[in-house]
Design an enzyme around this catalytic site. Structure first.
Site, PDB file in Angstrom:
ATOM      1  N   GLU A 371       0.784  -1.151   0.193  1.00 15.17           N
ATOM      2  CA  GLU A 371      -0.066   0.099  -0.080  1.00 15.17           C
ATOM      3  C   GLU A 371       0.911   1.325  -0.104  1.00 15.17           C
ATOM      4  OE1 GLU A 371      -4.060  -1.451   2.492  1.00 15.17           O
ATOM      5  OE2 GLU A 371      -2.645  -0.062   3.111  1.00 15.17           O
ATOM      6  N   CYS A 372       0.570   2.059  -0.941  1.00 19.82           N
ATOM      7  CA  CYS A 372       1.244   3.522  -1.017  1.00 19.82           C
ATOM      8  C   CYS A 372       2.673   3.264  -0.867  1.00 19.82           C
ATOM      9  CB  CYS A 372       0.530   4.415   0.043  1.00 19.82           C
ATOM     10  SG  CYS A 372       0.946   6.117  -0.265  1.00 19.82           S
ATOM     11  N   ALA A 373       3.313   3.551   0.317  1.00 17.25           N
ATOM     12  CA  ALA A 373       4.725   3.258   0.372  1.00 17.25           C
ATOM     13  C   ALA A 373       5.334   2.329  -0.060  1.00 17.25           C
ATOM     14  CB  ALA A 373       5.418   3.751   1.799  1.00 17.25           C
ATOM     15  N   SER A 463      -0.971  -0.882  -4.732  1.00 17.63           N
ATOM     16  CA  SER A 463      -1.890   0.260  -4.704  1.00 17.63           C
ATOM     17  C   SER A 463      -1.538   1.437  -4.017  1.00 17.63           C
ATOM     18  CB  SER A 463      -3.379  -0.174  -4.694  1.00 17.63           C
ATOM     19  OG  SER A 463      -4.183   0.648  -4.589  1.00 17.63           O
TER      20      SER A 463
END
Length: 486
Positions: A371-373, A463
Site C-alpha cells: 500500500e502506497c509506500a 496500490s
C-alpha cells in the site's frame, strides 16, 4: 481506580475542536500521558484514517493506538472496534479529527468526530483556541453545543490563554453558556512536534525527542486541566449495546467467496484452500510466515491487520527495510504498508540484498500486499534511485497532495480479493507512479472520479489505496490461504 468490570461501560472521552490547529492533538496526547502517569490504563483512539497521531498516543499510554473510522469500516464497527481496543482499560481517550462536525466531503456527518461521539455515547471536550477572542468564545461554544443536540459537549478546555485577566474574561463568557471549563492552557512555546509534507514526523523517526515531546504534553495538561473532573465526565457514560470486535469471530462471520468451478477432468478443489473458509490447521501443523515491513520508512499500519492475519493462521514477523539485508527466514507472504520511502530512498536503494530478496519472493508467486509506500518500494525506481523492480513502473515526488476517501472495487482477482469486491479506502501522498496502473489493475475507483489504479501481477497486489481489513476480513484469510498454495 480499577479496570471497568464491563468492557462495554469503559469510561470514555472524545477530545474535539472547532477546527484543525486548535490544539486537540496536544490536549488528547497530553491527557493520555497525564492519566497514564497517575496509574490508569488508558486506551488511545483516533477518529479517522491517520496513522501518525496513534504513534504518539501509543508512546503516551504504552498501548497500541487504534483508529475509529466510520467511512472505512462502516458506522456499525465503530463501537465494536472501540471496545476491542479498550479491553481491560480504566479509561479511553478518543482524539477527534479536523473540526467536530467535519466529515467525509459531501457525506453529511459520516466519518466526523461528532458521529463517532454519538456512536460511542461519549461526552465531548471541546478544545478552543482562545488566542484572539474573549467574550466571542461564548457564541462559538453555544453554536457547537446547539448544532446537534445528540452530541453532548461536557466541557471546554481553553488553549493559548494570554493572562489571568484573559482567563477571567473567557471563563465568564463560557459560564454564561452553561458549559464547564475543564482546563486552561496558557500561551507558551509549542511542544516540539516537527512536521513535513504529510504532517507530523512519526514517532519511529524521532526516538528520544518524541518521548520528550509526549512528556511535555502530559505535563502541560496535568498543570492546566482538572483531571478529576475529566475522569468524572468520562465515568458518566453508560454501557454500549454492542460486543467487542474479535479477529477470529470476524473471520468466521465474513462470508466466503464461492469455490471456483473446476474445468472438465480437473481434480476437485482442495477443501483446505477454499477461499474464505475459516482457517483449518495446516496439514504440517505450521502457521504461514508473513513478513511485515516496519521501521522508520514504513510506519503506517492498522493493528487489526496483524490480528486478522494471525487469526487466519499466519505467524506475523516484522523486518526493517532500512536495516535487514534479507527477508525473515521462511517468509511465505509479504505485507508492505505505508510510510515515507521517499525520505529514505537513498538508504532503501543502498540495501541491495533486501531489494533482491523482496524481488525473488514476488517473482516466485508468493502473495505480496503493498500500500502506497509499499507500492513505491516495489517500483523499478523512486526519484531515479533503484528500488525492488517488481513492478515496471517509476515513482517520483510531486508537489501535488493527493488526499481523500475513495470508493473502490477490485478489478482483478488477486491475493487480497476476488474481482468485484467492494471496499472503501483513503489516499494520502505527494508522489506519482507512472504508469498509474498495470495491465491488470488493482482497483477501479468509483469516487470521487472513475479511474483504475494499481497493479495485480503474479501474487502481487500493489496500490496507493489504504484500506482497513476489519471492514473486509476475508482479505486476510485469502492472503494467508495464498501463502499456503503459492
Amino acid at each position: 481506580m480499577t479496570s471497568s468490570d464491563s468492557g462495554s461501560a469503559v469510561p470514555r472521552l472524545v477530545i474535539a475542536a472547532p477546527s484543525s490547529g486548535s490544539g486537540k492533538t496536544t490536549v488528547a496526547t497530553g491527557l493520555m500521558a497525564a492519566l497514564t502517569a497517575r496509574g490508569l490504563a488508558v486506551s488511545p483512539h483516533k477518529v479517522g484514517p491517520d496513522y501518525i497521531d496513534p504513534g504518539y498516543h501509543a508512546l503516551a499510554t504504552g498501548r497500541v493506538g487504534r483508529n475509529l473510522d466510520a467511512y472505512l469500516c462502516g458506522p456499525e464497527l465503530v463501537g465494536p472496534l472501540f471496545l476491542h481496543g479498550a479491553r481491560g482499560c480504566d479509561i479511553a481517550v478518543v482524539e477527534g479529527v479536523m473540526g467536530l462536525y467535519d466529515g467525509a466531503a459531501g457525506e453529511g456527518e459520516l466519518a466526523s468526530t461528532a458521529q463517532v461521539a454519538k456512536l460511542l455515547r461519549a461526552p465531548v471536550v471541546l478544545v478552543v483556541d482562545a488566542s484572539s477572542q474573549s467574550r466571542s468564545v461564548a457564541a462559538l461554544v453555544h453554536g457547537f453545543v446547539s448544532w446537534d443536540p445528540e452530541v453532548r459537549i461536557g466541557g471546554v478546555i481553553l488553549n493559548k490563554v494570554a493572562s489571568d485577566r484573559h482567563e477571567a474574561l473567557l471563563r465568564e463568557a463560557v459560564d454564561s453558556v452553561g458549559v464547564p471549563v475543564l482546563g486552561v492552557l496558557r500561551r507558551a512555546a509549542p511542544v516540539e512536534t516537527p512536521s513535513r509534507h504529510l504532517g507530523l514526523v512519526p514517532v519511529a523517526e524521532r526516538g528520544s525527542d518524541a518521548v520528550d515531546a509526549v512528556a511535555a504534553m502530559g505535563a502541560r495538561v496535568a498543570d492546566g486541566c482538572d483531571l478529576e473532573a475529566l475522569v468524572g465526565l468520562a465515568r458518566s457514560t453508560g454501557a454500549l449495546s454492542c460486543a467487542a470486535w474479535d479477529a477470529g469471530e470476524a473471520l468466521v462471520s465474513s462470508p466466503p467467496p464461492p469455490l471456483p468451478v473446476p474445468s472438465p477432468g480437473a481434480a476437485p478443489p482442495d477443501p483446505l484452500v477454499r477461499p474464505g473458509r475459516p482457517r483449518p490447521q495446516a496439514p504440517d501443523g505450521l502457521r504461514r510466515r508473513v513478513a511485515m515491513a516496519s521501521g522508520a520508512a514504513f510506519t503506517f499500519s492498522y493493528a487489526e491487520h496483524t490480528e486478522l492475519l494471525a487469526a487466519a493462521g499466519a505467524e506475523v514477523v516484522t523486518f526493517d527495510p532500512l536495516r535487514d539485508e534479507e527477508l525473515p527466514e521462511g517468509t511465505q507472504g509479504l505485507v508492505i504498508g505505508g510510510g515515507f520511502p521517499e525520505v529514505y530512498a537513498s538508504e532503501l536503494s543502498a540495501n541491495e540484498g533486501l531489494r533482491k530478496s523482496v524481488a525473488e519472493l514476488a517473482f516466485s508467486g508468493a502473495p505480496v500486499a503493498a500500500e502506497c509506500a509499499g507500492l513505491l518500494y516495489l517500483c523499478r525506481e523512486l526519484d531515479g534511485l533503484p528500488m525492488c523492480g517488481v513492478l515496471d513502473a517509476a515513482a517520483r515526488m510531486s508537489k501535488r497532495l493527493t488526499l481523500g476517501y475513495r470508493d473502490a472495487v477490485a478489478v482483478s482477482d488477486s491475493a487480497l480479493a476476488v474481482a468485484g469486491t467492494r471496499m472503501r479506502g483513503h489516499e494520502f501522498h505527494r508522489t506519482v507512479v507512472e504508469p498509474g496502473a498495470g495491465a491488470a489493475p488493482a482497483w477501479g475507483m468509483r469516487a470521487p472520479e472513475r479511474r483504475v489504479e494499481g497493479f495485480v501481477e503474479r501474487g502481487v497486489h500493489a496500490s496507493y489505496l489504504h484500506t482497513h481489513w476489519a471492514a473486509e476480513p476475508g482479505v486476510a484469510r485469502r492472503f494467508v490461504e495464498r501463502c499456503r498454495t503459492s
